[in-house]
Design a protein around this motif. Structure first.
Motif, mmCIF file in Angstrom:
data_model
loop_
_atom_site.group_PDB
_atom_site.id
_atom_site.type_symbol
_atom_site.label_atom_id
_atom_site.label_comp_id
_atom_site.label_asym_id
_atom_site.label_seq_id
_atom_site.Cartn_x
_atom_site.Cartn_y
_atom_site.Cartn_z
ATOM 1 N N UNK A 22 1.027 -1.156 0.030
ATOM 2 C CA UNK A 22 -0.018 -0.015 -0.037
ATOM 3 C C UNK A 22 0.982 1.231 0.043
ATOM 4 N N UNK A 23 1.794 1.231 0.751
ATOM 5 C CA UNK A 23 2.909 2.353 0.996
ATOM 6 C C UNK A 23 3.628 2.771 -0.411
ATOM 7 N N UNK A 44 -10.055 15.948 1.225
ATOM 8 C CA UNK A 44 -11.410 15.876 0.763
ATOM 9 C C UNK A 44 -12.058 14.489 0.667
ATOM 10 N N UNK A 45 -11.214 13.601 0.115
ATOM 11 C CA UNK A 45 -11.534 11.940 0.273
ATOM 12 C C UNK A 45 -11.832 11.522 1.682
ATOM 13 N N UNK A 46 -10.907 11.983 2.500
ATOM 14 C CA UNK A 46 -10.838 11.484 3.972
ATOM 15 C C UNK A 46 -12.226 12.009 4.542
ATOM 16 N N UNK A 47 -12.482 13.341 4.316
ATOM 17 C CA UNK A 47 -13.507 14.048 5.034
ATOM 18 C C UNK A 47 -14.889 13.238 4.876
ATOM 19 N N UNK A 48 -15.066 13.047 3.238
ATOM 20 C CA UNK A 48 -16.166 12.367 2.994
ATOM 21 C C UNK A 48 -16.167 11.077 3.533
ATOM 22 N N UNK A 49 -15.015 10.136 3.398
ATOM 23 C CA UNK A 49 -15.146 8.752 4.119
ATOM 24 C C UNK A 49 -15.245 8.805 5.610
ATOM 25 N N UNK A 128 -6.447 10.009 -10.884
ATOM 26 C CA UNK A 128 -7.307 8.858 -10.691
ATOM 27 C C UNK A 128 -6.773 7.944 -9.762
ATOM 28 N N UNK A 129 -5.551 7.657 -10.105
ATOM 29 C CA UNK A 129 -4.748 6.725 -9.388
ATOM 30 C C UNK A 129 -4.573 7.173 -7.455
ATOM 31 N N UNK A 130 -4.266 8.385 -7.620
ATOM 32 C CA UNK A 130 -4.240 8.947 -6.238
ATOM 33 C C UNK A 130 -5.534 9.079 -5.437
ATOM 34 N N UNK A 131 -6.597 9.337 -6.028
ATOM 35 C CA UNK A 131 -8.157 9.393 -5.595
ATOM 36 C C UNK A 131 -8.293 7.859 -5.134
ATOM 37 N N UNK A 132 -8.132 6.662 -6.227
ATOM 38 C CA UNK A 132 -8.567 5.442 -5.728
ATOM 39 C C UNK A 132 -7.584 5.103 -4.274
ATOM 40 N N UNK A 137 -6.909 4.000 1.302
ATOM 41 C CA UNK A 137 -6.254 4.141 3.107
ATOM 42 C C UNK A 137 -7.309 4.718 3.959
ATOM 43 N N UNK A 138 -8.429 5.293 3.440
ATOM 44 C CA UNK A 138 -9.556 5.706 4.473
ATOM 45 C C UNK A 138 -9.982 4.653 5.019
ATOM 46 N N UNK A 139 -10.181 3.307 4.223
ATOM 47 C CA UNK A 139 -10.650 2.130 4.656
ATOM 48 C C UNK A 139 -10.203 1.567 5.668
#
Length: 153
Positions: A22-23, A44-49, A128-132, A137-139
């Motif tokens: 993952x790293x 932003x993705x972390x906030x949403x999740x 897109x790769x970064x967002x995925x 990570x948030x999971x």
């Protein structure tokens, strides 16, 4: 959200090869992306999740890059405060929300088109790769109940 006293596994300790992979995915996914933009997307993705740990971590990392605290504070309402974000950042945030909430609208064409106009093909692929990757990570953070306040940039 239910709270529990059940001890959660720490993937880094129990499946270290997975965690190391993952790293590496994280490192590769951020290549060529402006670090400030990358952290805005991650926050932003972390906030949403609902990942407090990742939100805290990437906010601290962004501040370390001398970004403005106000941009971090306004991130949940970026559409109402567009003057704080470039057109490219807005396109990235819109795409971040669409991919993070993929079950809602399956990344609408109009969102993708705006991002495709704001980034060249390689940059868009990296974004897109970064967002995925941040969604992955948030999971880990949410499932493991990782608590904010322990990360030191």
């Amino acid at each position: 959200m239910s709270t529990t006293t059940t001890r959660r596994v720490k993937l880094a300790n129990v499946v270290p090869d997975f965690y190391k992979a993952m790293i590496e995915v994280d490192r590769v996914s951020a290549e060529g992306i402006d670090p400030k933009l990358a952290h805005l997307v991650r926050i932003r993705a972390s906030q949403i999740n609902g990942c407090a740990y990742c939100t805290d971590m990437h906010s601290l990392d962004l501040l370390k890059l001398d970004d403005n605290q106000q941009r971090i504070t306004l991130l949940p309402v970026w559409r109402e405060s567009r003057n704080f974000y470039s057109e490219q950042e807005q396109a990235a945030l819109e795409l971040t929300e669409a991919i993070t909430l993929i079950s809602v609208d399956h990344v609408p064409d109009e969102v993708y088109e705006v991002a495709a106009k704001a980034f060249d093909e390689k940059e868009l692929a990296q974004l897109i790769a970064l967002i995925i990757t941040i969604n992955m990570w948030t999971r880990v953070g949410v499932t493991g109940r990782m608590e904010p306040g322990h990360y030191k940039p």
